[in-house]
Design a protein around this motif. Structure first.
Motif, PDB file in Angstrom:
ATOM      1  N   THR A   1       0.848  -1.187   0.000  1.00  0.00           N
ATOM      2  CA  THR A   1       0.000   0.000   0.000  1.00  0.00           C
ATOM      3  C   THR A   1       0.877   1.228   0.000  1.00  0.00           C
ATOM      4  O   THR A   1       2.041   1.189   0.424  1.00  0.00           O
ATOM      5  CB  THR A   1      -0.930   0.004   1.225  1.00  0.00           C
ATOM      6  OG1 THR A   1      -1.769   1.148   1.184  1.00  0.00           O
ATOM      7  CG2 THR A   1      -0.135   0.027   2.515  1.00  0.00           C
ATOM      8  N   THR A   2       0.340   2.322  -0.482  1.00  0.00           N
ATOM      9  CA  THR A   2       1.106   3.567  -0.502  1.00  0.00           C
ATOM     10  C   THR A   2       1.150   4.169   0.894  1.00  0.00           C
ATOM     11  O   THR A   2       0.296   3.896   1.741  1.00  0.00           O
ATOM     12  CB  THR A   2       0.478   4.575  -1.474  1.00  0.00           C
ATOM     13  OG1 THR A   2      -0.841   4.906  -1.020  1.00  0.00           O
ATOM     14  CG2 THR A   2       0.407   3.984  -2.876  1.00  0.00           C
ATOM     15  N   LEU A   3       2.143   5.021   1.108  1.00  0.00           N
ATOM     16  CA  LEU A   3       2.304   5.634   2.416  1.00  0.00           C
ATOM     17  C   LEU A   3       1.124   6.532   2.763  1.00  0.00           C
ATOM     18  O   LEU A   3       0.718   6.626   3.924  1.00  0.00           O
ATOM     19  CB  LEU A   3       3.610   6.438   2.450  1.00  0.00           C
ATOM     20  CG  LEU A   3       4.025   7.036   3.787  1.00  0.00           C
ATOM     21  CD1 LEU A   3       4.239   5.936   4.817  1.00  0.00           C
ATOM     22  CD2 LEU A   3       5.280   7.882   3.632  1.00  0.00           C
ATOM     23  N   ALA A   4       0.529   7.194   1.752  1.00  0.00           N
ATOM     24  CA  ALA A   4      -0.602   8.090   2.002  1.00  0.00           C
ATOM     25  C   ALA A   4      -1.849   7.333   2.450  1.00  0.00           C
ATOM     26  O   ALA A   4      -2.725   7.907   3.101  1.00  0.00           O
ATOM     27  CB  ALA A   4      -0.901   8.911   0.751  1.00  0.00           C
ATOM     28  N   GLN A   5      -1.955   6.054   2.098  1.00  0.00           N
ATOM     29  CA  GLN A   5      -3.130   5.268   2.457  1.00  0.00           C
ATOM     30  C   GLN A   5      -3.040   4.645   3.843  1.00  0.00           C
ATOM     31  O   GLN A   5      -4.011   4.065   4.321  1.00  0.00           O
ATOM     32  CB  GLN A   5      -3.345   4.150   1.425  1.00  0.00           C
ATOM     33  CG  GLN A   5      -3.687   4.678   0.041  1.00  0.00           C
ATOM     34  CD  GLN A   5      -3.779   3.554  -0.979  1.00  0.00           C
ATOM     35  OE1 GLN A   5      -3.133   2.510  -0.831  1.00  0.00           O
ATOM     36  NE2 GLN A   5      -4.576   3.763  -2.023  1.00  0.00           N
ATOM     37  N   VAL A   6      -1.881   4.739   4.479  1.00  0.00           N
ATOM     38  CA  VAL A   6      -1.697   4.125   5.790  1.00  0.00           C
ATOM     39  C   VAL A   6      -2.368   4.997   6.842  1.00  0.00           C
ATOM     40  O   VAL A   6      -2.108   6.208   6.932  1.00  0.00           O
ATOM     41  CB  VAL A   6      -0.203   3.940   6.114  1.00  0.00           C
ATOM     42  CG1 VAL A   6      -0.022   3.368   7.509  1.00  0.00           C
ATOM     43  CG2 VAL A   6       0.449   3.044   5.076  1.00  0.00           C
ATOM     44  N   ASP A   7      -3.247   4.398   7.632  1.00  0.00           N
ATOM     45  CA  ASP A   7      -3.926   5.122   8.703  1.00  0.00           C
ATOM     46  C   ASP A   7      -3.061   5.110   9.956  1.00  0.00           C
ATOM     47  O   ASP A   7      -2.513   4.071  10.348  1.00  0.00           O
ATOM     48  CB  ASP A   7      -5.284   4.478   9.016  1.00  0.00           C
ATOM     49  CG  ASP A   7      -6.247   4.598   7.848  1.00  0.00           C
ATOM     50  OD1 ASP A   7      -6.130   5.596   7.104  1.00  0.00           O
ATOM     51  OD2 ASP A   7      -7.089   3.694   7.672  1.00  0.00           O
ATOM     52  N   ILE A   8      -2.939   6.263  10.582  1.00  0.00           N
ATOM     53  CA  ILE A   8      -2.164   6.387  11.811  1.00  0.00           C
ATOM     54  C   ILE A   8      -3.097   6.210  12.992  1.00  0.00           C
ATOM     55  O   ILE A   8      -4.063   6.961  13.154  1.00  0.00           O
ATOM     56  CB  ILE A   8      -1.457   7.755  11.891  1.00  0.00           C
ATOM     57  CG1 ILE A   8      -0.483   7.913  10.708  1.00  0.00           C
ATOM     58  CG2 ILE A   8      -0.717   7.893  13.212  1.00  0.00           C
ATOM     59  CD1 ILE A   8       0.206   9.266  10.681  1.00  0.00           C
TER      60      ILE A   8
END
Length: 453
Positions: free
Chosen positions: A57-64
């Motif tokens: 997955t892309t870094l922007a799609q990772v939920d924090i």
């Protein structure tokens, strides 16, 4: 029936050899090769740790998602863990025998079950009655704390499914046994597989797991180095058996800062946290003693004041002797060489004994100036003012170099009642010193000694 294939495994680093070797060619340890039956089972896939199939997955799609924290009643432990216990984390605690690892975890178990969590304390070294005796002494009890003296991992897994605890204590990892493996208890393969199983349990079932690990005579946690890589947090419980103070030090923490310390005092009813360690380290300091200097050292995010003592005496036999306790021996030799070359102190025919009081270990560049002042004070037999303290790194050319977190260091010295603090001159830029302490900036070691003696 075919003969079982055997191999020799180093118990220090996990190196595998088809024949016995007296010295491990990988880590250099002697007499650590133990014969084990070679297994043909393939290692488990990495995605089985979380129970989910990983996808790119892309870094922007990772939920924090911010990790929730469960606070214990020990603020020192909360600080070392980065703010509290993270659910589903795997925590390894190592220390010398009798230092208080089991006592600390039993106290923490009682506090965690008071918050509504269910705790399973698995002991492979003590019986239930022995743990009960310690619990009574520590005033620990409750209906959500289960004691389970067991070493078989298959029985432990079955008990976890029945009780469904929120917290799991394993005391200790070296006594646990995986029956599917033919190797002896405490071997590299046993520790590796059991730790992998505990990591899978912690992540899949969100069970916070504390593991007690034995240490070698060198002070490192016994077993393969991969043990420390697999867990989320590694804590070392340090202290002198002849003193009541204990230091809990974080050397790895995926949920907080490393090199954080918590200080406890061992009493008859358990471990009590020390809220002001600087006062403890300085309470027995003599006012007019020579060879004594106070340094403001940083341990993680906490500044503490520690007394550095030095004793310089003429050498009676041959080469001069150098001894360091709580300080790095090579750093002591370097500072003495700089003093001899840049400050004209004839130390080559002097025995030197240095120590950091209170059982604490100091190993940062900012302690250089205090060490140099203590050595010079003992050599000249001249004391310094008891209200002076020192911070600074010394270079080989005799310059005093800047250090980090100078604001916290000076504020701690002022809070403890010190009137003067000697710091590197370069640390004075873009900073407003407090009004209640005299901050003196120095450029060279000779300049500092001239101002003091």
């Amino acid at each position: 029936m075919a003969k079982a294939k055997t191999q020799y495994v180093c118990q220090n680093c996990g190196y595998v050899s088809p024949r016995y070797l007296g010295r491990c060619p990988n880590c250099g340890a002697w007499n650590q090769m133990i014969e084990e039956v070679a297994t043909t089972t393939r290692p488990k896939a990495a995605n089985q740790v979380t129970g989910q199939v990983a996808k790119p997955t892309t870094l922007a799609q990772v939920d924090i998602v911010k990790e929730p924290r469960i606070k214990t009643n020990l603020d020192e432990l909360n600080r070392v863990l980065g703010g509290g216990v993270v659910p589903g984390s795997l925590i390894l605690i190592g220390g010398d025998p009798g230092i208080g690892k089991s006592t600390l975890l039993l106290q923490v178990s009682g506090q965690l079950q008071d918050t509504g969590g269910r705790v399973l304390y698995v002991s492979g070294e003590e019986s239930a009655s022995q743990i009960k005796l310690r619990a009574d002494r520590l005033h620990v009890g409750g209906d959500n704390l289960y004691i389970y003296p067991e070493t078989d991992m298959s029985n432990i897994r079955q008990t976890l499914d029945e009780i469904k605890p929120d917290y799991l204590i394993i005391d200790s990892i070296q006594t646990m046994n995986e029956p599917n493996l033919s190797s002896v208890v405490g071997s590299v393969s046993q520790i590796r597989e059991i730790t992998a199983e505990l990591m899978k349990i912690a992540k899949n079932k969100q069970i916070t797991t504390f593991i007690v690990g034995h240490v070698t005579k060198e002070g490192a946690i016994a077993g393969p180095k991969i043990l420390e890589h697999m867990v989320d947090t590694v804590l070392y419980f340090e202290g002198d058996m002849h003193h009541t103070y204990r230091i809990l030090r974080s050397v790895k923490n995926r949920f907080g800062s490393t090199n954080e310390i918590g200080i406890f005092e061992m009493q008859s009813d358990g471990l009590q946290e020390v809220a002001n360690p600087s006062e403890i380290f300085l309470e027995e300091r003599l006012k007019n003693a020579t060879g004594s200097a106070v340094v403001v050292s940083m341990e993680g995010t906490r500044p503490i004041l520690v007394e550095v003592q030095a004793l310089i005496t003429p050498t009676l036999f041959g080469n001069a002797k150098r001894t360091a306790t709580g300080l790095d021996y090579n750093r002591v030799s370097l500072i003495m060489a700089v003093l001899e070359k840049r400050a004209n102190l004839m130390l080559q025919n002097q025995d030197a004994y240095l120590k950091a009081t209170g059982g604490v270990k100091l190993n940062e560049p900012a302690i250089d100036l205090a060490m140099a002042v203590a050595i010079a004070s003992s050599y000249k037999d001249m004391g310094i003012l008891p209200t002076d303290c020192f911070v600074g790194e010394i270079g080989l050319t005799g310059e005093v170099r800047r250090v980090n977190r100078i604001e916290q260091r000076v504020a701690e010295a002022a809070k403890m009642g010190f009137k003067r603090v000697f710091i590197p001159n370069n640390n004075l830029a873009r900073w407003e010193p407090p009004k209640d302490i005299d901050v003196i900036g120095i450029r060279t070691l000779s300049e500092a000694l001239k101002a003091l003696f």
